[in-house]
Design a protein around this motif. Structure first.
Motif, PDB file in Angstrom:
ATOM      1  N   THR A  96       9.281  12.092  -0.899  1.00 38.76           N
ATOM      2  CA  THR A  96       8.565  12.027  -2.178  1.00 38.76           C
ATOM      3  C   THR A  96       8.595  10.582  -2.695  1.00 38.76           C
ATOM      4  N   ASP A  97       7.789  10.318  -3.735  1.00 40.60           N
ATOM      5  CA  ASP A  97       7.617   8.943  -4.207  1.00 40.60           C
ATOM      6  C   ASP A  97       8.947   8.283  -4.580  1.00 40.60           C
ATOM      7  N   ASN A  98       9.139   7.072  -4.087  1.00 38.34           N
ATOM      8  CA  ASN A  98      10.355   6.296  -4.359  1.00 38.34           C
ATOM      9  C   ASN A  98      10.040   4.828  -4.115  1.00 38.34           C
TER      10      ASN A  98
ATOM     11  N   PHE B 155      -0.906  22.937  -2.359  1.00 37.98           N
ATOM     12  CA  PHE B 155       0.334  23.570  -2.819  1.00 37.98           C
ATOM     13  C   PHE B 155       0.341  23.667  -4.345  1.00 37.98           C
ATOM     14  N   ASP B 156      -0.028  22.567  -5.008  1.00 35.14           N
ATOM     15  CA  ASP B 156       0.025  22.537  -6.476  1.00 35.14           C
ATOM     16  C   ASP B 156      -0.991  23.503  -7.085  1.00 35.14           C
ATOM     17  N   LYS B 157      -2.199  23.549  -6.495  1.00 36.31           N
ATOM     18  CA  LYS B 157      -3.244  24.423  -7.057  1.00 36.31           C
ATOM     19  C   LYS B 157      -2.922  25.893  -6.818  1.00 36.31           C
TER      20      LYS B 157
ATOM     21  N   ALA C 196       8.672  17.028   2.784  1.00 36.16           N
ATOM     22  CA  ALA C 196       9.937  17.602   2.295  1.00 36.16           C
ATOM     23  C   ALA C 196       9.973  19.109   2.531  1.00 36.16           C
ATOM     24  N   ASN C 197       8.850  19.699   2.922  1.00 38.67           N
ATOM     25  CA  ASN C 197       8.766  21.160   3.063  1.00 38.67           C
ATOM     26  C   ASN C 197       9.642  21.691   4.205  1.00 38.67           C
ATOM     27  N   SER C 198      10.494  22.652   3.864  1.00 38.08           N
ATOM     28  CA  SER C 198      11.475  23.163   4.845  1.00 38.08           C
ATOM     29  C   SER C 198      10.805  23.793   6.058  1.00 38.08           C
TER      30      SER C 198
ATOM     31  N   SER D  34       0.734  14.210   1.227  1.00 33.62           N
ATOM     32  CA  SER D  34       1.269  14.063  -0.127  1.00 33.62           C
ATOM     33  C   SER D  34       0.345  14.767  -1.103  1.00 33.62           C
ATOM     34  N   GLY D  35       0.519  14.477  -2.389  1.00 39.11           N
ATOM     35  CA  GLY D  35      -0.322  15.109  -3.404  1.00 39.11           C
ATOM     36  C   GLY D  35      -1.735  14.538  -3.399  1.00 39.11           C
ATOM     37  N   GLY D  36      -1.886  13.300  -2.937  1.00 48.73           N
ATOM     38  CA  GLY D  36      -3.190  12.658  -2.984  1.00 48.73           C
ATOM     39  C   GLY D  36      -3.809  12.423  -1.612  1.00 48.73           C
TER      40      GLY D  36
ATOM     41  N   ASP E 223       0.850  -1.189   0.000  1.00 47.28           N
ATOM     42  CA  ASP E 223       0.000   0.000   0.000  1.00 47.28           C
ATOM     43  C   ASP E 223       0.894   1.251   0.000  1.00 47.28           C
ATOM     44  N   HIS E 224       0.528   2.201  -0.860  1.00 48.03           N
ATOM     45  CA  HIS E 224       1.366   3.390  -1.043  1.00 48.03           C
ATOM     46  C   HIS E 224       1.536   4.214   0.239  1.00 48.03           C
ATOM     47  N   LEU E 225       0.473   4.306   1.035  1.00 49.63           N
ATOM     48  CA  LEU E 225       0.559   5.120   2.259  1.00 49.63           C
ATOM     49  C   LEU E 225       1.402   4.423   3.329  1.00 49.63           C
TER      50      LEU E 225
ATOM     51  N   ILE F 109       6.922  26.662  -4.150  1.00 50.97           N
ATOM     52  CA  ILE F 109       6.456  27.551  -3.068  1.00 50.97           C
ATOM     53  C   ILE F 109       7.425  27.488  -1.890  1.00 50.97           C
ATOM     54  N   ASP F 110       7.914  26.305  -1.585  1.00 56.10           N
ATOM     55  CA  ASP F 110       8.878  26.113  -0.494  1.00 56.10           C
ATOM     56  C   ASP F 110      10.073  27.065  -0.686  1.00 56.10           C
ATOM     57  N   ALA F 111      10.638  27.060  -1.898  1.00 53.24           N
ATOM     58  CA  ALA F 111      11.828  27.886  -2.170  1.00 53.24           C
ATOM     59  C   ALA F 111      11.489  29.371  -2.150  1.00 53.24           C
TER      60      ALA F 111
ATOM     61  N   GLY G 204       5.638  11.497   3.283  1.00 51.45           N
ATOM     62  CA  GLY G 204       4.907  11.966   2.102  1.00 51.45           C
ATOM     63  C   GLY G 204       5.581  13.208   1.533  1.00 51.45           C
ATOM     64  N   GLY G 205       5.247  13.544   0.291  1.00 48.85           N
ATOM     65  CA  GLY G 205       5.918  14.631  -0.422  1.00 48.85           C
ATOM     66  C   GLY G 205       5.963  15.950   0.342  1.00 48.85           C
ATOM     67  N   VAL G 206       4.873  16.301   1.030  1.00 45.26           N
ATOM     68  CA  VAL G 206       4.819  17.594   1.733  1.00 45.26           C
ATOM     69  C   VAL G 206       5.774  17.601   2.942  1.00 45.26           C
TER      70      VAL G 206
ATOM     71  N   GLY H 177       3.884  22.364  -7.447  1.00 44.27           N
ATOM     72  CA  GLY H 177       3.893  23.596  -6.674  1.00 44.27           C
ATOM     73  C   GLY H 177       4.656  23.547  -5.363  1.00 44.27           C
ATOM     74  N   GLY H 178       4.661  22.382  -4.694  1.00 43.23           N
ATOM     75  CA  GLY H 178       5.263  22.287  -3.364  1.00 43.23           C
ATOM     76  C   GLY H 178       6.689  22.805  -3.292  1.00 43.23           C
ATOM     77  N   PRO H 179       7.600  22.194  -4.075  1.00 46.48           N
ATOM     78  CA  PRO H 179       8.994  22.640  -3.998  1.00 46.48           C
ATOM     79  C   PRO H 179       9.182  24.091  -4.437  1.00 46.48           C
TER      80      PRO H 179
ATOM     81  N   ALA I  40       3.795   2.517   2.670  1.00 49.98           N
ATOM     82  CA  ALA I  40       5.171   2.670   2.178  1.00 49.98           C
ATOM     83  C   ALA I  40       5.712   4.049   2.541  1.00 49.98           C
ATOM     84  N   HIS I  41       4.903   5.100   2.342  1.00 53.93           N
ATOM     85  CA  HIS I  41       5.348   6.451   2.733  1.00 53.93           C
ATOM     86  C   HIS I  41       5.738   6.475   4.209  1.00 53.93           C
ATOM     87  N   ILE I  42       4.894   5.885   5.061  1.00 58.83           N
ATOM     88  CA  ILE I  42       5.155   5.910   6.504  1.00 58.83           C
ATOM     89  C   ILE I  42       6.461   5.178   6.832  1.00 58.83           C
TER      90      ILE I  42
HETATM   91  O1  KG4 Z   1       4.345  11.736  -1.987  1.00 60.71           O
HETATM   92  P1  KG4 Z   1       4.393  12.419  -3.298  1.00 60.71           P
HETATM   93  O2  KG4 Z   1       5.712  12.439  -4.020  1.00 60.71           O
HETATM   94  O3  KG4 Z   1       3.350  11.821  -4.285  1.00 60.71           O
HETATM   95  C1  KG4 Z   1       2.052  11.495  -3.903  1.00 60.71           C
HETATM   96  O4  KG4 Z   1       1.864  10.395  -3.324  1.00 60.71           O
HETATM   97  O5  KG4 Z   1       1.185  12.360  -4.126  1.00 60.71           O
HETATM   98  O6  KG4 Z   1       3.874  13.914  -3.039  1.00 60.71           O
HETATM   99  C2  KG4 Z   1       3.831  14.851  -4.062  1.00 60.71           C
HETATM  100  C3  KG4 Z   1       3.276  16.114  -3.486  1.00 60.71           C
HETATM  101  C4  KG4 Z   1       3.038  17.207  -4.534  1.00 60.71           C
HETATM  102  O7  KG4 Z   1       1.763  17.780  -4.301  1.00 60.71           O
HETATM  103  C5  KG4 Z   1       4.147  18.200  -4.264  1.00 60.71           C
HETATM  104  O8  KG4 Z   1       3.805  19.526  -4.598  1.00 60.71           O
HETATM  105  C6  KG4 Z   1       4.349  18.044  -2.770  1.00 60.71           C
HETATM  106  O9  KG4 Z   1       4.192  16.666  -2.522  1.00 60.71           O
HETATM  107  N1  KG4 Z   1       5.688  18.466  -2.352  1.00 60.71           N
HETATM  108  C7  KG4 Z   1       5.922  19.484  -1.511  1.00 60.71           C
HETATM  109  C8  KG4 Z   1       7.323  19.642  -1.436  1.00 60.71           C
HETATM  110  N2  KG4 Z   1       7.904  18.674  -2.232  1.00 60.71           N
HETATM  111  C9  KG4 Z   1       6.879  17.972  -2.774  1.00 60.71           C
HETATM  112  N3  KG4 Z   1       5.070  20.292  -0.836  1.00 60.71           N
HETATM  113  C10 KG4 Z   1       5.604  21.261  -0.068  1.00 60.71           C
HETATM  114  N4  KG4 Z   1       6.936  21.490   0.031  1.00 60.71           N
HETATM  115  C11 KG4 Z   1       7.826  20.702  -0.621  1.00 60.71           C
HETATM  116  N5  KG4 Z   1       9.147  20.923  -0.513  1.00 60.71           N
END
Ligand code: KG4
Ligand code: ZN
Length: 338
Positions: free
Chosen positions: A306-308, A165-167, A278-280, A135-137, A110-112, A182-184, A274-276, A178-180, A114-116
């Motif tokens: 992020t996804d790996n 973040f993306d929207k 990664a936000n500083s 994350s994004g989803g 399961d993807h979630l 906006i983060d920067a 999850g991807g978010v 958008g996440g990375p 795996a993230h954990i």
């Molecule tokens: O976990 P992930 O790689 O894929 C999904 O399972 O969705 O998450 C991707 C999401 C995207 O919405 C992306 O904008 C966000 O994570 N993301 C971030 C950052 N890096 C990726 N959001 C905020 N700050 C970041 N540095």
């Protein structure tokens, strides 16, 4: 025990070799961002086609980088869902074909979950802990009791944090994802420039809602302030302030609810993934509060947020080493519980 992990749930084609659930021998991630960028988001059909083209070369390079042959593997793990169904099917079909050809057990992951698991690859985690997966989803809080047992405490009622973040990045014309971005950008802006709403829902609620925040940013950018008066589109400096103020609102909500969950569960250990994650700003905010309040804080390096596929191969060791197998007839699923 060497395990090949495969991940194709969204727009990253990834493969990894992990030893004994812990040691990453290789982790290859081929991002499709350049393919989706001009559409401002992931186009499922394009993602599927790209996964189809990339999956074998990515697996080959993961094996090569690890110095491992197919015959050395003890099992194969693959993300079965949730995610884009067509994209998942590429990974699942490839994993099944390899498992059959090499006569190896296969485990659906399961993807979630795996993230954990990202934190288990880099920390000696102690259970239980409260986990935020953003994350994004998905955006959800869990009480993690073991690598495979996570009790849901709350989740988003509308948009996921990463989606917000993306929207918001899209409506500010900043690009994708958008996440990375906006983060920067937020580092240069004033986080208190615009007082965007922090939606906490009912008292004590561990659920999230980000659609009101997104709408507030939309009104602000489209030239309406709270009183509904036009104020003109933002210039570059204002955009940076809006990005910083939006991020501050998301960070406040995610941080507040994570600590609230920990308080409600009576645990002094917290984790993010999850991807978010990664936000500083989110990382440093939670880190500072954890330090102040005596919490143990598990946070993965950015490349494991992020996804790996390393998290997929790592988690699978817990099942495969006990002789578990999903067989060759399991299905991919777009949603949990579907
Ligand atoms: O976990 P992930 O790689 O894929 C999904 O399972 O969705 O998450 C991707 C999401 C995207 O919405 C992306 O904008 C966000 O994570 N993301 C971030 C950052 N890096 C990726 N959001 C905020 N700050 C970041 N540095
Ligand atoms: Zn993900």
């Amino acid at each position: 025990m060497l395990i090949l992990g495969i991940e194709t749930s969204c727009d990253e084609t990834a493969a990894a070799i992990v030893e004994d659930g812990r040691t990453i021998l290789s982790s290859m991630v081929s991002s499709q961002v350049p393919l989706h960028e001009k559409f401002g988001g992931v186009v499922p059909e394009i993602a599927c086609r790209a996964h189809g083209e990339l999956i074998i070369p990515v697996i080959d390079s993961a094996l090569e980088e690890a110095g491992v042959a197919g015959e050395d593997l003890c099992g194969i793990a693959v993300t079965a869902g949730p995610g884009l169904i067509g994209a998942l099917l590429i990974g699942v079909s490839t994993a099944k074909a390899m498992a059959w050809g090499l006569d190896l057990p296969i485990l659906a992951i399961d993807h979630l979950d795996a993230h954990i698991y990202a934190n288990n690859l880099v920390h000696e985690v102690e259970y239980p802990f409260t986990t935020l997966v953003a994350s994004g989803g998905h955006t959800a809080l869990y009480l993690s009791e073991s690598p495979t047992r996570h009790r849901l405490l709350g989740s988003t009622t509308d948009d996921a944090a990463g989606e917000a973040f993306d929207k918001v990045a899209a409506l500010l014309g900043l690009g994708y994802p958008g996440g990375p971005i906006i983060d920067a950008l937020a580092e240069k802006g004033r986080a208190d420039a615009v007082n965007f709403p922090r939606t906490m829902l009912a008292e004590g609620s561990l659920d999230f809602s980000f659609s009101g925040l997104k709408t507030a940013v939309l009104y602000h950018v489209k030239g309406q302030n709270a009183a509904g008066r036009p104020q003109g589109p933002p210039d570059e400096a204002e955009k940076i302030d809006v990005a910083a103020s939006f991020q501050a609102a998301v960070v406040d909500v995610l941080t507040g609810k994570l600590f609230l969950a920990a308080a409600q569960e009576g645990v002094k250990r917290i984790a993010i993934s999850g991807g978010v994650a990664a936000n500083s700003a989110l990382r440093s905010r939670i880190d500072a509060r954890a330090e102040r309040e005596g919490f143990t804080f598990y946070v993965p390096p950015r490349e494991l947020c992020t996804d790996n596929a390393a998290v997929v191969a790592g988690l699978a060791w817990h099942g495969l080493s006990r002789g578990e197998s999903s067989g060759l007839t399991f299905d991919a699923y777009a949603r949990r519980g579907a």
